[in-house]
Design a protein around this motif. Structure first.
Motif, PDB file in Angstrom:
ATOM      1  N   GLY A   1       5.342  -3.531  -9.551  1.00 24.73           N
ATOM      2  CA  GLY A   1       5.566  -2.299  -9.366  1.00 24.73           C
ATOM      3  C   GLY A   1       4.461  -1.316  -9.440  1.00 24.73           C
ATOM      4  O   GLY A   1       3.651  -1.382 -10.386  1.00 24.73           O
ATOM      5  N   GLN A   2       4.397  -0.650  -8.165  1.00 26.24           N
ATOM      6  CA  GLN A   2       2.951  -0.167  -7.989  1.00 26.24           C
ATOM      7  C   GLN A   2       3.007   1.504  -7.822  1.00 26.24           C
ATOM      8  O   GLN A   2       1.975   2.020  -7.712  1.00 26.24           O
ATOM      9  N   CYS A   3       4.133   2.002  -7.868  1.00 25.08           N
ATOM     10  CA  CYS A   3       4.247   3.458  -7.457  1.00 25.08           C
ATOM     11  C   CYS A   3       3.330   4.199  -8.232  1.00 25.08           C
ATOM     12  O   CYS A   3       3.541   4.175  -9.615  1.00 25.08           O
ATOM     13  N   GLU A   4       2.615   5.066  -7.654  1.00 21.49           N
ATOM     14  CA  GLU A   4       1.792   6.071  -8.322  1.00 21.49           C
ATOM     15  C   GLU A   4       2.486   7.226  -8.562  1.00 21.49           C
ATOM     16  O   GLU A   4       1.687   8.239  -8.962  1.00 21.49           O
ATOM     17  N   CYS A   5       3.566   7.537  -8.154  1.00 14.68           N
ATOM     18  CA  CYS A   5       3.986   8.940  -7.891  1.00 14.68           C
ATOM     19  C   CYS A   5       4.351   9.431  -9.359  1.00 14.68           C
ATOM     20  O   CYS A   5       4.613   8.749 -10.253  1.00 14.68           O
TER      21      CYS A   5
ATOM     22  N   GLU B   1      12.075   6.712   8.289  1.00 10.00           N
ATOM     23  CA  GLU B   1      12.789   7.738   7.985  1.00 10.00           C
ATOM     24  C   GLU B   1      12.576   8.251   6.604  1.00 10.00           C
ATOM     25  O   GLU B   1      12.888   9.692   6.238  1.00 10.00           O
ATOM     26  N   HIS B   2      12.483   7.274   6.008  1.00  9.21           N
ATOM     27  CA  HIS B   2      12.433   7.679   4.090  1.00  9.21           C
ATOM     28  C   HIS B   2      11.157   7.114   3.763  1.00  9.21           C
ATOM     29  O   HIS B   2      11.428   6.292   2.817  1.00  9.21           O
ATOM     30  N   PRO B   3      10.014   7.640   3.930  1.00 10.00           N
ATOM     31  CA  PRO B   3       8.849   6.879   3.259  1.00 10.00           C
ATOM     32  C   PRO B   3       8.922   7.119   1.666  1.00 10.00           C
ATOM     33  O   PRO B   3       8.281   6.471   1.107  1.00 10.00           O
ATOM     34  N   GLU B   4       9.589   8.250   1.382  1.00 14.33           N
ATOM     35  CA  GLU B   4       9.742   8.667  -0.119  1.00 14.33           C
ATOM     36  C   GLU B   4      10.607   7.640  -0.946  1.00 14.33           C
ATOM     37  O   GLU B   4      10.461   7.573  -2.113  1.00 14.33           O
ATOM     38  N   TRP B   5      10.837   6.573  -0.203  1.00 16.88           N
ATOM     39  CA  TRP B   5      11.693   5.765  -1.071  1.00 16.88           C
ATOM     40  C   TRP B   5      10.581   4.476  -1.486  1.00 16.88           C
ATOM     41  O   TRP B   5      11.345   3.561  -2.442  1.00 16.88           O
ATOM     42  N   PHE B   6       9.446   4.406  -0.907  1.00 16.78           N
ATOM     43  CA  PHE B   6       8.779   3.442  -1.122  1.00 16.78           C
ATOM     44  C   PHE B   6       7.505   3.807  -1.938  1.00 16.78           C
ATOM     45  O   PHE B   6       7.163   5.064  -1.906  1.00 16.78           O
ATOM     46  N   GLN B   7       6.660   2.871  -2.318  1.00 18.30           N
ATOM     47  CA  GLN B   7       5.574   2.966  -3.453  1.00 18.30           C
ATOM     48  C   GLN B   7       4.532   3.915  -2.603  1.00 18.30           C
ATOM     49  O   GLN B   7       4.166   4.086  -1.672  1.00 18.30           O
ATOM     50  N   LEU B   8       4.035   4.875  -3.576  1.00 18.78           N
ATOM     51  CA  LEU B   8       3.037   5.728  -3.298  1.00 18.78           C
ATOM     52  C   LEU B   8       1.723   4.859  -4.016  1.00 18.78           C
ATOM     53  O   LEU B   8       1.665   4.918  -5.049  1.00 18.78           O
ATOM     54  N   VAL B   9       0.748   4.515  -3.215  1.00 24.16           N
ATOM     55  CA  VAL B   9      -0.617   3.875  -3.706  1.00 24.16           C
ATOM     56  C   VAL B   9      -1.767   4.516  -2.862  1.00 24.16           C
ATOM     57  O   VAL B   9      -1.732   4.563  -1.699  1.00 24.16           O
ATOM     58  N   ASN B  10      -2.606   5.083  -3.630  1.00 20.13           N
ATOM     59  CA  ASN B  10      -3.656   5.589  -3.233  1.00 20.13           C
ATOM     60  C   ASN B  10      -3.389   6.932  -2.061  1.00 20.13           C
ATOM     61  O   ASN B  10      -3.896   6.982  -1.092  1.00 20.13           O
TER      62      ASN B  10
ATOM     63  N   LYS C   1      -0.690   6.965  -0.309  1.00 23.80           N
ATOM     64  CA  LYS C   1      -0.148   6.620   0.848  1.00 23.80           C
ATOM     65  C   LYS C   1       1.110   5.843   0.615  1.00 23.80           C
ATOM     66  O   LYS C   1       1.263   5.159  -0.192  1.00 23.80           O
ATOM     67  N   ARG C   2       2.081   6.147   1.148  1.00 28.55           N
ATOM     68  CA  ARG C   2       3.414   5.572   0.936  1.00 28.55           C
ATOM     69  C   ARG C   2       3.572   4.218   1.827  1.00 28.55           C
ATOM     70  O   ARG C   2       3.115   4.376   2.821  1.00 28.55           O
ATOM     71  N   GLY C   3       4.432   3.349   1.290  1.00 32.64           N
ATOM     72  CA  GLY C   3       4.558   2.254   1.859  1.00 32.64           C
ATOM     73  C   GLY C   3       3.372   0.948   1.673  1.00 32.64           C
ATOM     74  O   GLY C   3       2.716   1.133   0.759  1.00 32.64           O
ATOM     75  N   PRO C   4       3.464   0.047   2.567  1.00 33.45           N
ATOM     76  CA  PRO C   4       2.813  -1.014   2.346  1.00 33.45           C
ATOM     77  C   PRO C   4       1.241  -0.862   2.170  1.00 33.45           C
ATOM     78  O   PRO C   4       0.773   0.044   3.253  1.00 33.45           O
ATOM     79  N   SER C   5       0.192  -1.328   1.427  1.00 32.97           N
ATOM     80  CA  SER C   5      -1.001  -1.084   1.678  1.00 32.97           C
ATOM     81  C   SER C   5      -1.927  -1.427   2.793  1.00 32.97           C
ATOM     82  O   SER C   5      -2.882  -0.924   3.399  1.00 32.97           O
ATOM     83  N   ARG C   6      -1.289  -2.450   3.290  1.00 33.20           N
ATOM     84  CA  ARG C   6      -1.921  -2.938   4.683  1.00 33.20           C
ATOM     85  C   ARG C   6      -0.609  -3.243   5.572  1.00 33.20           C
ATOM     86  O   ARG C   6       0.570  -3.592   5.050  1.00 33.20           O
ATOM     87  N   PRO C   7      -0.544  -3.301   6.867  1.00 34.56           N
ATOM     88  CA  PRO C   7       0.505  -3.535   7.877  1.00 34.56           C
ATOM     89  C   PRO C   7       1.017  -4.872   7.498  1.00 34.56           C
ATOM     90  O   PRO C   7       0.373  -5.950   7.112  1.00 34.56           O
ATOM     91  N   TRP C   8       2.423  -4.973   7.297  1.00 35.42           N
ATOM     92  CA  TRP C   8       3.151  -6.285   7.004  1.00 35.42           C
ATOM     93  C   TRP C   8       2.878  -6.522   5.821  1.00 35.42           C
ATOM     94  O   TRP C   8       3.451  -7.730   5.184  1.00 35.42           O
TER      95      TRP C   8
END
Ligand SMILES: [Zn+2]
Length: 457
Positions: free
Chosen positions: A108-112, A46-55, A57-64
């Motif tokens: 802390g990885q967010c690139e936004c 529902e809220h991908p915008e709460w999560f890190q933007l890396v390359n 893409k929002r959320g974890p870089s790999r599943p789990w």
């Protein structure tokens, strides 16, 4: 490899008594720790915008995989406060005090753009102190984005409770002090948590760590010493009283409101001075380390001076072994907190024990005729014998050597296990902690590798 079940239970109650006598505990219930561990599963849809933007893409870089938050996001900040207000059974008009805003256990990885806009300039000497192989080696310096976000969250929470306190960690790539001159005030608590930089340190490194505490203190935040230093050392005589007391006392007189140490690994016979200082400094932060240690050595009666020489020997050994520690751990792929026993035989080879054994022999002579002092010196001897057996076992079983096998190290392992069974109730070491480290360090038969989590408190 660890305690028998009955001994483990007795050990835990003895440890609880020790902690109580040393007045460890807290009066104010505080809930904090990595705050957003399950949030992607719960809210990512529902809220991908709460999560890190890396390359892109929002959320974890790999599943789990682990992920950090988009901490600048206004909706995320509102949600943190909203969940805090609904927390527990406290009625909405009296929400609990502590708002947990501790980032997950990841840089802390967010690139936004919004996150990056909150960053301050990287300190000029910053990269000199970041270990080249650490998780944060290639990461930007992001302390100010977190500091500003904790401040913003505190301001939202204060609308509901003017006493609200936001807790964040100075950790990973937001460990170093902020550079924008931000003032956080005492309603932000910073858990000071260096993710590397174990002792011993170079003079410059020790100074740099103290400077980071000083820098956070200058934000007027309340500071909590939340370090991992005491997870280091396995059961070896890894002694670092000088640098630890220097850092602790600088901090305690400069904004420290509390401490939260990761662990009590419980290697009483080989690391007694470290543990004694850790306890006593929290009760008497103004007393010099040498006075506190004199108190410790005095417990050995007529052998006090010999025991001081014995631990001074190991402290010098530790202090002079900084590059050996770094290089060995890197070469063997060993971790200071999880797999120390991979490297124990290189850091403490057979020949390193002889001078220390001779010093304890002198202590035995001095203690003669004093039964209590003799027993205590014997306790140190058992600790050293145990450390030596561990070093010998490590040399044959280390996962750092492809030639290691259970067959090759069977005799050493057997000798170690027999020693542990014979002396387990001497409490020279928390043997469950040893077993936990060894399970990630040595090639062991299936049954022996099964170890209980020591549940460090
Ligand atoms: Zn962001």
């Amino acid at each position: 490899m660890g305690f028998t079940a009955a001994a483990a239970e007795e050990y835990m109650s003895a440890q609880a008594a020790f902690l109580r006598r040393n007045r460890m505990g807290r009066r104010i219930p505080a809930n904090y720790g990595h705050a957003f561990v399950n949030w992607w599963q719960q809210y990512g849809g529902e809220h991908p915008e709460w999560f890190q933007l890396v390359n892109g893409k929002r959320g974890p870089s790999r599943p789990w995989g682990r992920f950090s938050m988009c901490i600048s996001n206004p909706g995320l900040r509102e949600e943190i406060v909203s969940q805090w207000r609904q927390h527990g059974s406290a009625p909405l008009e009296h929400p609990p005090i502590f708002v947990n805003a501790v980032e997950n256990d990841i840089p802390g990885q967010c690139e936004c753009d919004a996150c990056k806009a909150l960053d301050g300039p990287e300190p000029p000497n910053y990269r000199e102190f970041i270990p080249s192989k650490s998780k944060i080696a290639g990461k930007p310096f992001v302390s100010d984005r977190y500091a500003r976000s904790w401040q913003a969250i505190q301001q939202i929470a204060a609308k509901y409770n003017s006493n609200a306190v936001v807790v964040g960690y100075a950790y990973m790539n937001y460990f170093a002090a902020p550079t924008t001159g931000i003032k956080l005030g005492s309603n932000v608590i910073i858990g000071f948590c260096p993710s590397s930089w174990f002792y011993p340190r170079s003079h410059e490194e020790q100074g740099w760590i103290k400077d980071q505490w000083q820098g956070w203190a200058e934000t007027d935040a309340s500071l909590l010493m939340r370090t991992n230093y005491f997870l280091d050392g396995y059961c070896m005589p890894h002694i670092f009283t000088g640098q630890f007391s220097d850092e602790f006392q600088k901090a305690s007189s400069n904004g420290m409101i509390g401490t939260d140490f990761d662990s009590l690994t419980g290697h009483w016979a080989t690391q007694g001075p470290n543990i004694y200082l850790l306890m006593r400094l929290q009760i008497h932060p103004d007393v010099s380390a040498s006075s506190i240690l004199s108190e410790y050595y005095s417990a050995f009666g007529p052998a006090a001076d010999d025991v001081k020489k014995y631990f001074d020997f190991w402290e010098a050994y530790t202090s002079n072994g900084r590059s050996r520690l770094h290089d060995t751990f890197e070469a063997l792929g060993a971790s200071r907190w999880r797999s120390w026993a991979k490297a124990a035989h290189v850091i403490y080879p057979e020949e390193s024990f002889a001078p220390a054994e001779a010093l304890l022999d002198s202590a035995v002579s001095s203690a003669k005729g004093d039964q209590e002092a003799s027993m205590r010196v014997n306790f140190l001897q058992l600790g050293l014998q145990h450390a030596k057996l561990c070093s010998q076992a490590a040399s044959k079983l280390t996962l750092g050597d492809p030639e290691s096998s259970y067959e090759r190290g069977g005799a050493e392992l057997q000798a170690l296990l027999e020693f542990r069974r014979t002396h387990e109730r001497m409490w020279i070491s928390n043997l469950n902690h040893c077993a936990w480290v060894e399970s990630s360090s040595w090639t062991l038969p299936g049954a022996a590798a099964q170890s209980q989590d020591p549940g460090p408190e």
